[in-house]
Write an enzyme that holds these catalytic residues in place. Structure first.
Site, short mmCIF file in Angstrom:
data_model
loop_
_atom_site.label_atom_id
_atom_site.label_comp_id
_atom_site.label_asym_id
_atom_site.label_seq_id
_atom_site.Cartn_x
_atom_site.Cartn_y
_atom_site.Cartn_z
N ASP A 1 0.86 -1.18 0.00
CA ASP A 1 0.00 0.00 0.00
C ASP A 1 0.90 1.23 0.00
O ASP A 1 2.13 1.12 -0.01
CB ASP A 1 -0.93 -0.03 1.22
CG ASP A 1 -2.25 0.69 0.98
OD1 ASP A 1 -2.38 1.40 -0.04
OD2 ASP A 1 -3.17 0.57 1.82
N GLU B 1 -0.21 4.54 1.80
CA GLU B 1 -0.49 5.58 2.81
C GLU B 1 0.38 5.46 4.06
O GLU B 1 0.33 6.33 4.93
CB GLU B 1 -1.97 5.56 3.19
CG GLU B 1 -2.90 6.01 2.07
CD GLU B 1 -3.43 4.86 1.24
OE1 GLU B 1 -4.36 5.07 0.44
OE2 GLU B 1 -2.90 3.73 1.38
N HIS C 1 -2.84 -0.55 -3.74
CA HIS C 1 -3.34 0.81 -3.52
C HIS C 1 -4.19 1.28 -4.69
O HIS C 1 -3.80 1.15 -5.86
CB HIS C 1 -2.17 1.78 -3.33
CG HIS C 1 -2.59 3.22 -3.31
ND1 HIS C 1 -3.39 3.75 -2.33
CD2 HIS C 1 -2.32 4.25 -4.18
CE1 HIS C 1 -3.61 5.04 -2.59
NE2 HIS C 1 -2.97 5.36 -3.70
N HIS D 1 -1.28 1.43 6.87
CA HIS D 1 -1.70 2.67 7.55
C HIS D 1 -2.75 2.40 8.61
O HIS D 1 -3.38 1.34 8.65
CB HIS D 1 -2.29 3.64 6.51
CG HIS D 1 -3.37 3.02 5.70
ND1 HIS D 1 -4.68 2.92 6.14
CD2 HIS D 1 -3.35 2.44 4.47
CE1 HIS D 1 -5.41 2.32 5.22
NE2 HIS D 1 -4.62 2.00 4.19
N HIS E 1 -7.64 5.39 7.05
CA HIS E 1 -8.94 4.96 6.52
C HIS E 1 -8.97 3.44 6.54
O HIS E 1 -7.96 2.79 6.83
CB HIS E 1 -9.15 5.46 5.08
CG HIS E 1 -8.25 4.81 4.08
ND1 HIS E 1 -6.90 5.10 3.98
CD2 HIS E 1 -8.50 3.83 3.16
CE1 HIS E 1 -6.36 4.36 3.03
NE2 HIS E 1 -7.31 3.57 2.51
N GLU F 1 -7.36 -2.40 7.69
CA GLU F 1 -7.20 -3.25 6.51
C GLU F 1 -6.28 -4.43 6.83
O GLU F 1 -6.52 -5.56 6.38
CB GLU F 1 -6.64 -2.43 5.35
CG GLU F 1 -7.63 -1.40 4.82
CD GLU F 1 -7.02 -0.44 3.80
OE1 GLU F 1 -5.85 -0.64 3.42
OE2 GLU F 1 -7.72 0.51 3.40
#
Length: 266
Positions: free
Chosen positions: A8, A10, A60, A105, A117, A135
Site C-alpha cells: 500500500d 499511505e 493501492h 496505515h 482509513h 485493513e
C-alpha cells in the site's frame, strides 16, 4: 520459498497528504517512486532470507502504482483488481511460506495518520467482533485462512502496534507518526534499510504463533459516513441495518465476511 507481499502507499515514509497518493495529482509521481523503493527493499530482504520468489500485490487505489522496471527478476506482480473477495491479498495461496506488508496505515477513525482509513473514505469505522479493525486486520486473517503467517509490516506507528497485537512475533518498521494533518517521518533511505533488514530477520525467525487466531463466529459492523450508503448496503443478503448509518453482517465462515465486505463497501 515463496513470499507474498501486499503493498500500500499511505504508510510510506514521508507521506502526509492525499495529493501524494492520488495518480491524478503531480505529487503522486514522487510517492509512487518511494512506494516502489520500499517494495524493492522488502524483496531484497526476502531474497537474503532465502526466498526464491516474491509475489507482489499492488494494493493501492487502481492497483497500478509500482514502477515495474525497478522490481527484481525473482518477483511477480499482481496489478489491478480482479473482483475476488481476497482483495489486497489476491494471489495468495497455501503454498506461500509467509505474508509481508509495506506502506500500511492506521484504521478509519484514527488520528495516527493524516491518510487513515479502512478500505474506503465512505466508512467512518469498521468493526470486527466489536473491535475497530484496520485493513491489516482483514488481510492477516485472510492469510490465516490459507494457513500463511503474517511476519512483517511497515507503515505508520499505530498500524505497527495494532499488527503486533494481532500477530504476536510479527516484526515492524514504523515509518511515520501522524499529528492532525501533519506527519513526522523517518527518511526514505532509512526506511528502506530498516525494511530490508526487518524482512530478512522476520523470515529467518518465523514462528507458528505469527498466524493470528482463526475461529468464528465473525461479525462485522460497518459505520458509513453517509446514511444513504448504509441503506443501500443493508440489501445485501444477511445484512442488517442498525440505526441510520450502520450495517451488520455475521458468519461463521471468514470467507463469507470477505465476500460481504467486497459488496457492502463497493
Amino acid at each position: 520459498m515463496k513470499i507474498f507481499l501486499s503493498a500500500d502507499i499511505e504508510g510510506t515514509a514521508g507521506i502526509a497528504h492525499w495529493d501524494e497518493a492520488e495518480r491524478t495529482h503531480a505529487d503522486y509521481a514522487e510517492f509512487r517512486g518511494l512506494m516502489t523503493a520500499e517494495v524493492v527493499a522488502a524483496c531484497e530482504g526476502a531474497r537474503a532470507a532465502g526466498a526464491t520468489e516474491v509475489v507482489i500485490k499492488d494494493a493501492h487505489d487502481s492497483g497500478r502504482n509500482l514502477i515495474l522496471d525497478r522490481l527484481p527478476d525473482y518477483a511477480r506482480i499482481m496489478r489491478g483488481w480482479s473482483g475476488h473477495p481476497d482483495g489486497m491479498m489476491f494471489g495468495l495461496g497455501p503454498d506461500f511460506a509467509a505474508a509481508i506488508y509495506t506502506g500500511y496505515h492506521a484504521k478509519a477513525g484514527s488520528e495516527a495518520n493524516p491518510l487513515a482509513h479502512t478500505t474506503t473514505l465512505r466508512i467512518s469505522r469498521l468493526l470486527l467482533n466489536g473491535e475497530v479493525a484496520s485493513e491489516f486486520t482483514f488481510n492477516a486473517l485472510c492469510a490465516a485462512r490459507y494457513g500463511v503467517p503474517s511476519v512483517f509490516l511497515s507503515g505508520d506507528a499505530e498500524i505497527c502496534e495494532d499488527a503486533r497485537q494481532l500477530a504476536p512475533g510479527l516484526r515492524t518498521v514504523s515509518t511515520i507518526e501522524g499529528f492532525g494533518r501533519a506527519s513526522l517521518s523517518i527518511t526514505p533511505s532509512r526506511a528502506c534499510s530498516a525494511i530490508r533488514e526487518g524482512v530478512a530477520a522476520a523470515l529467518s525467525a518465523m514462528q507458528p504463533a505469527s498466524v493470528p487466531p482463526f475461529e468464528g463466529p465473525f461479525e462485522i459492523a460497518i459505520e458509513f459516513s453517509n446514511p444513504t450508503d448504509a441503506w443501500r448496503a443493508a440489501w445485501y443478503p444477511g445484512a442488517e441495518a442498525q440505526g441510520s448509518r450502520t450495517v451488520v453482517f455475521k458468519s461463521q465462515d471468514f470467507f463469507e465476511i470477505q465476500r460481504a465486505l467486497r459488496f457492502l463497501t463497493a
